[in-house]
Design a protein around this motif. Structure first.
Motif, PDB file in Angstrom:
ATOM      1  N   SER A 522     -11.122  -8.128   0.561  1.00  0.00           N
ATOM      2  CA  SER A 522     -11.011  -6.570   1.555  1.00  0.00           C
ATOM      3  C   SER A 522      -9.932  -6.530   2.446  1.00  0.00           C
ATOM      4  O   SER A 522      -9.745  -7.530   3.253  1.00  0.00           O
ATOM      5  CB  SER A 522     -12.205  -6.490   2.109  1.00  0.00           C
ATOM      6  OG  SER A 522     -12.446  -5.109   2.873  1.00  0.00           O
ATOM      7  N   PHE A 523      -9.194  -5.436   2.318  1.00  0.00           N
ATOM      8  CA  PHE A 523      -8.277  -5.033   3.481  1.00  0.00           C
ATOM      9  C   PHE A 523      -8.318  -3.676   3.994  1.00  0.00           C
ATOM     10  O   PHE A 523      -8.235  -2.957   3.151  1.00  0.00           O
ATOM     11  CB  PHE A 523      -6.874  -5.303   2.807  1.00  0.00           C
ATOM     12  CG  PHE A 523      -5.615  -4.866   3.713  1.00  0.00           C
ATOM     13  CD1 PHE A 523      -5.258  -6.239   4.499  1.00  0.00           C
ATOM     14  CD2 PHE A 523      -4.927  -3.883   3.799  1.00  0.00           C
ATOM     15  CE1 PHE A 523      -4.009  -5.723   5.428  1.00  0.00           C
ATOM     16  CE2 PHE A 523      -3.828  -3.573   4.620  1.00  0.00           C
ATOM     17  CZ  PHE A 523      -3.599  -4.408   5.575  1.00  0.00           C
ATOM     18  N   GLN A 524      -8.294  -3.607   5.474  1.00  0.00           N
ATOM     19  CA  GLN A 524      -8.347  -2.383   5.862  1.00  0.00           C
ATOM     20  C   GLN A 524      -7.197  -2.224   7.123  1.00  0.00           C
ATOM     21  O   GLN A 524      -7.164  -3.128   7.813  1.00  0.00           O
ATOM     22  CB  GLN A 524      -9.929  -2.226   6.693  1.00  0.00           C
ATOM     23  CG  GLN A 524     -10.879  -1.837   5.430  1.00  0.00           C
ATOM     24  CD  GLN A 524     -12.149  -1.272   6.323  1.00  0.00           C
ATOM     25  OE1 GLN A 524     -13.222  -1.456   5.564  1.00  0.00           O
ATOM     26  NE2 GLN A 524     -11.978  -1.072   7.534  1.00  0.00           N
ATOM     27  N   GLN A 557      -8.214   1.480   3.051  1.00  0.00           N
ATOM     28  CA  GLN A 557      -9.171   0.509   2.604  1.00  0.00           C
ATOM     29  C   GLN A 557      -9.097   0.172   1.192  1.00  0.00           C
ATOM     30  O   GLN A 557      -9.143   1.111   0.607  1.00  0.00           O
ATOM     31  CB  GLN A 557     -10.480   1.049   3.091  1.00  0.00           C
ATOM     32  CG  GLN A 557     -11.460  -0.135   2.810  1.00  0.00           C
ATOM     33  CD  GLN A 557     -12.981   0.160   3.025  1.00  0.00           C
ATOM     34  OE1 GLN A 557     -13.070   1.482   3.642  1.00  0.00           O
ATOM     35  NE2 GLN A 557     -13.953  -0.589   2.638  1.00  0.00           N
ATOM     36  N   ARG A 558      -8.869  -1.102   1.011  1.00  0.00           N
ATOM     37  CA  ARG A 558      -8.665  -1.216  -0.165  1.00  0.00           C
ATOM     38  C   ARG A 558      -9.502  -2.812  -0.547  1.00  0.00           C
ATOM     39  O   ARG A 558      -9.563  -3.647   0.046  1.00  0.00           O
ATOM     40  CB  ARG A 558      -7.141  -1.583  -0.863  1.00  0.00           C
ATOM     41  CG  ARG A 558      -6.972  -1.948  -2.424  1.00  0.00           C
ATOM     42  CD  ARG A 558      -5.485  -2.239  -2.576  1.00  0.00           C
ATOM     43  NE  ARG A 558      -5.114  -2.267  -3.918  1.00  0.00           N
ATOM     44  CZ  ARG A 558      -5.327  -3.259  -4.877  1.00  0.00           C
ATOM     45  NH1 ARG A 558      -5.708  -4.565  -4.104  1.00  0.00           N
ATOM     46  NH2 ARG A 558      -5.063  -3.209  -5.908  1.00  0.00           N
ATOM     47  N   VAL A 559     -10.478  -2.620  -1.772  1.00  0.00           N
ATOM     48  CA  VAL A 559     -11.326  -3.667  -2.136  1.00  0.00           C
ATOM     49  C   VAL A 559     -11.104  -4.117  -3.462  1.00  0.00           C
ATOM     50  O   VAL A 559     -11.232  -3.170  -4.268  1.00  0.00           O
ATOM     51  CB  VAL A 559     -12.825  -3.191  -1.621  1.00  0.00           C
ATOM     52  CG1 VAL A 559     -13.771  -4.474  -1.868  1.00  0.00           C
ATOM     53  CG2 VAL A 559     -12.896  -2.901  -0.075  1.00  0.00           C
ATOM     54  N   ILE A 589     -11.629  -2.326  -8.745  1.00  0.00           N
ATOM     55  CA  ILE A 589     -10.791  -2.071  -7.406  1.00  0.00           C
ATOM     56  C   ILE A 589     -11.244  -0.605  -6.771  1.00  0.00           C
ATOM     57  O   ILE A 589     -11.453   0.555  -7.696  1.00  0.00           O
ATOM     58  CB  ILE A 589      -9.302  -2.096  -7.876  1.00  0.00           C
ATOM     59  CG1 ILE A 589      -9.020  -3.394  -8.382  1.00  0.00           C
ATOM     60  CG2 ILE A 589      -8.527  -1.655  -6.664  1.00  0.00           C
ATOM     61  CD1 ILE A 589      -7.236  -3.386  -8.669  1.00  0.00           C
ATOM     62  N   SER A 590     -11.405  -0.593  -5.500  1.00  0.00           N
ATOM     63  CA  SER A 590     -11.703   0.701  -4.760  1.00  0.00           C
ATOM     64  C   SER A 590     -10.750   0.736  -3.855  1.00  0.00           C
ATOM     65  O   SER A 590     -10.475   0.066  -3.007  1.00  0.00           O
ATOM     66  CB  SER A 590     -12.973   0.940  -4.340  1.00  0.00           C
ATOM     67  OG  SER A 590     -13.392  -0.322  -3.547  1.00  0.00           O
ATOM     68  N   GLU A 591     -10.180   2.086  -3.618  1.00  0.00           N
ATOM     69  CA  GLU A 591      -9.300   2.397  -2.321  1.00  0.00           C
ATOM     70  C   GLU A 591      -9.631   3.641  -1.887  1.00  0.00           C
ATOM     71  O   GLU A 591      -9.897   4.684  -2.607  1.00  0.00           O
ATOM     72  CB  GLU A 591      -7.766   2.072  -2.948  1.00  0.00           C
ATOM     73  CG  GLU A 591      -6.535   2.433  -1.770  1.00  0.00           C
ATOM     74  CD  GLU A 591      -5.444   1.887  -2.270  1.00  0.00           C
ATOM     75  OE1 GLU A 591      -4.569   1.955  -1.591  1.00  0.00           O
ATOM     76  OE2 GLU A 591      -5.086   1.720  -3.611  1.00  0.00           O
TER      77      GLU A 591
END
Length: 601
Positions: A522-524, A557-559, A589-591
C-alpha cells in the motif's frame, strides 16, 4: 501535482533573499495557571494567525522569535482557555496566566490541513482526547484507547487477535456495501487503516477462497504508538466532508503527534509489565456416566469406544478452555522518548517496543517503532517541520473465528464431550484424535492444530510528513500565511499460513497439506498548498476574528494485493512449487486519485 510542487518551489525561491535581511527579535516569558501559579508544561505560544511557534519547558518558560513591529502572541494548551497578549515593538517579555476550561468551549481545534478554529465557533461536532487520557490505561490499539471517550462513537472488536482487530463507527452505518471506517489523518498525512487477511480462509474454508472477510484481521492503526500522540480530534458531523472530501463521509479522526520544545532535553522512560488471563469461559457440561453421555456421541463407533473406555464407571471432566487459554507469559512495553530544542531547532524522538502475549497458546504480537519529529525556524518568517516513523509489527494469529473445516476450538468444544485428555500424545509424537462429529464435519484436536500450524502476519510501515509555513504578513490586525504540506504512508504486509498434511481435517478435501502466501503493498501520498488570511479587528461586540483560506490538494492511493495457495503438499514441504494440485492465485490492484480546490471562510 507537478504544478503545485513547482509553485511551492518558486514561492520559496522568491522569498529566500528577504530572509537574510529580515528584522527580528526574541520574546521570552512564562505560561502559568491562573491562581495557583503552577507552570504549564508543553503549552504552545504562537504569533496570532500562525500555526507554528514555541512550546514551554518544565518551568513553563518559552522563547520565540517574532517580527520587529507590534505583534499579538497567543498561548494555549489542552484543558485551558487560550489567552492573547499584545507585545509592543520595544518589548521583549510576555507572560501568560491561563484559566482552566472545564467545558473545553474555548479550545482551539484542528479543522483542516492548514486551519484551526475555536471549538465554540466550529461548524462541525468535534471531540478532543488528550495524551493523558489516551495512555491512562493500556490497550492493544488506539481504537481501544478511544473507547468510552468519544460520545456517539461505537468501537467494537472484530476478533480477539493480539495487537489489533477493532472497528470504529462515528456516524453509524452509512453504506450497505462500503466500509464504515472514518478517515484517519496523522500530522496532516492521510494514512491507511486497512484490514488485511493473512489467508486463514485457506485452512478454515470460511468461504472457499484464498482470502476472506472472516479472517482474523489486524487493522493498520495498530502500527501507531499511542505514546507518541499529543491529542486526537474526532470530527463527527457531515460538515467534515466539506473539509476533507467524500472520504470523510464516515467522520475524520485527526491525530497530532508530540513535538519538540525549547530548552534542554527532557527524557522519559516508561516500563510496563503484566500478564493476561481468561476472564470468563463458556463452561461445559459434566457427564456422570456412560449412559449420561451416550446420547451426545453422534453415533460414531470411535466416539462410543472412547466413551466406554473413559467413563468406567464415572466420566472424567477436562477443562479444555482453561488448558487452551493458559498462556500467562509476561507481556511488556518499553517506551523511551526525549524532547527539547536549541536555538531555532526543536525535536521529539521516541523508541517503543511492545510484546503482547495472547492468552490462547502460540498466539501473540510484537510492535517495534521509532519516531523523529523536527521543527526548524528560519528567520522570523519561515518555519519548516518534518517527521518520520518506522514500524515493524509481527502477529501470530492462531484460530478463533468462523470456519467450515472443524478447526475452530470453541466450535469443536461445543460438539465434543469433555471426557478425554486432548493434550495426550501418542508414541509417534502426534496428539490423540478427536472422534466426535459436529455439524457433519469431523472435529480436530485444537491443541494439535495450534501447535502445528503457522498463521503469521508481518508488516513493515513507513510514514513521513513535511510542512513549510511562510509568514507573508504579520501585524496586530492582519496575518497572512502560506503553507505547503506533503505526506507519505507506505506499508508492506506479508501473511504466511501453513497447515501440515498430518492434521485431522486436511483429508476432507482430498489434498493433504496447505500453504498460503499473501502480500499487500500500500502506498499513499497527499500534498496541499494553502494560503490563510487571519483578521483580528479591534475588539467589538460583532466580531472577534475572521479567517479566510484558499488552497489546492492532491491525493493518491494505490494498493496491490496478491495471494498464492497450494494444496497436496509433500511431507514437511511448505513451498507452493511442491504442490500436487494447481495453485490458486488471486491478484488485484486498486488506485484512487483526488484533486480539489477550496475556499473556506
Amino acid at each position: 501535482m507537478r504544478r503545485i510542487v513547482l509553485f511551492a518551489a518558486a514561492l520559496l525561491v522568491a522569498v529566500a533573499p528577504s530572509l537574510a535581511f529580515a528584522q527580528q527579535r526574541e520574546v521570552t516569558g512564562s505560561v502559568k495557571e491562573i491562581g495557583t501559579g503552577q507552570p504549564l508544561v508543553d503549552a504552545t505560544v504562537t504569533i496570532l494567525g500562525q500555526s507554528m511557534g514555541s512550546r514551554t519547558n518544565e518551568k513553563g518558560e518559552y522563547r520565540l522569535r517574532v517580527p520587529a513591529g507590534d505583534v499579538t502572541l497567543l498561548a494555549r494548551t489542552i484543558g485551558y482557555k487560550r489567552q492573547s497578549v499584545r507585545v509592543a515593538a520595544g518589548a521583549s517579555t510576555a507572560d501568560f496566566s491561563l484559566e482552566k476550561d472545564v467545558l473545553q468551549l474555548e479550545g482551539v481545534v484542528v479543522t483542516g490541513q492548514a486551519t484551526t478554529v475555536d471549538r465554540r465557533n466550529a461548524s462541525t461536532a468535534i471531540a478532543t482526547v488528550s495524551a493523558e487520557e489516551i495512555t491512562k490505561a493500556p490497550s492493544k490499539s488506539i481504537e481501544g484507547n478511544l473507547a468510552g471517550k468519544v460520545v456517539g462513537a461505537r468501537i467494537s472488536e472484530n476478533s480477539g487477535v493480539p495487537g489489533g482487530g477493532m472497528q470504529v463507527q462515528i456516524r453509524g452505518a452509512t453504506s450497505i456495501l462500503g466500509q464504515g471506517d472514518p478517515l484517519y489523518v496523522v500530522d496532516g498525512v492521510l494514512v491507511s487503516n486497512a484490514s488485511v487477511g493473512a489467508g486463514l480462509a485457506s485452512i478454515t474454508r470460511s468461504n472457499g477462497s484464498t482470502t476472506s472477510s472472516q479472517d482474523q484481521t489486524v487493522n493498520r492503526l495498530a502500527d501507531i504508538n499511542p505514546n507518541d500522540i499529543e491529542s486526537i480530534e474526532v470530527l463527527k458531523s457531515a460538515a467534515a466532508s466539506a473539509i476533507y472530501g467524500s472520504r470523510a463521509t464516515n467522520g475524520v479522526v485527526v491525530i497530532t503527534t508530540k513535538k519538540g520544545s525549547s530548552g534542554a532535553a527532557r527524557w522519559n522512560i516508561t516500563q510496563r509489565m503484566g500478564t493476561e488471563s481468561l476472564a470468563k469461559n463458556l463452561s461445559s457440561r459434566h457427564f456422570a456416566s456412560y449412559a449420561d453421555v451416550q446420547p451426545w456421541l453422534g453415533g460414531a463407533a470411535a466416539a462410543d469406544s472412547v466413551a466406554k473406555a473413559n467413563c468406567n464407571p464415572s466420566c472424567p471432566w477436562y477443562d479444555w478452555q482453561g488448558q487452551l487459554y493458559s498462556q500467562h507469559d509476561p507481556s511488556y512495553e518499553t517506551v523511551v522518548s526525549t524532547r527539547g530544542g536549541a536555538g531555532n531547532t526543536r525535536y521529539y524522538a521516541s523508541i517503543n517496543d511492545r510484546l503482547n502475549k495472547g492468552i490462547e497458546i502460540t498466539t501473540g504480537s510484537r510492535r517495534t517503532s521509532g519516531r523523529l519529529n523536527i521543527d526548524q525556524t528560519i528567520g522570523d518568517k519561515l518555519t519548516i517541520s518534518g517527521g518520520v516513523d518506522v514500524t515493524h509489527n509481527f502477529t501470530q494469529n492462531g484460530i478463533g473465528n468462523n470456519d467450515n473445516a472443524g478447526v475452530s476450538p470453541i466450535y469443536n468444544f461445543g460438539y465434543s464431550p469433555a471426557i478425554m485428555d486432548l493434550q495426550q500424545k501418542l508414541p509417534n509424537g502426534r496428539y490423540v484424535t478427536v472422534p466426535f462429529n459436529g455439524g457433519g464435519a469431523v472435529n480436530s484436536n485444537p491443541f494439535e492444530v495450534l501447535n502445528s500450524i503457522t498463521a503469521n502476519e508481518e508488516v513493515w510501515r513507513q510514514t513521513g510528513n513535511f510542512r513549510a509555513n511562510y509568514s507573508v504578513l504579520s501585524t496586530a490586525k492582519h496575518a497572512v500565511q502560506v503553507s505547503y504540506l506533503a505526506g507519505v504512508d507506505r506499508f508492506q504486509d506479508e501473511g504466511t499460513v501453513y497447515s501440515p498434511n498430518f492434521l485431522q481435517y486436511e483429508s476432507a478435501d482430498g489434498y493433504l497439506g496447505t500453504s498460503q502466501i499473501s502480500n499487500v503493498s500500500s502506498f499513499q501520498f497527499n500534498q496541499s498548498l494553502n494560503a490563510v488570511w487571519s483578521y483580528t479587528p479591534t475588539p467589538n461586540r460583532w466580531m472577534n476574528s475572521a479567517q479566510t483560506s484558499v488552497g489546492t490538494t492532491y491525493e493518491n492511493q494505490r494498493v496491490r494485493a496478491y495471494g498464492v495457495r497450494a494444496r497436496g503438499l509433500l511431507p514437511t514441504r511448505q513451498l507452493v512449487t511442491t504442490s500436487a494440485e494447481p495453485a490458486a492465485i488471486s491478484d488485484g490492484i486498486s488506485e484512487f486519485r483526488d484533486q480539489s480546490y477550496y475556499v473556506n471562510e
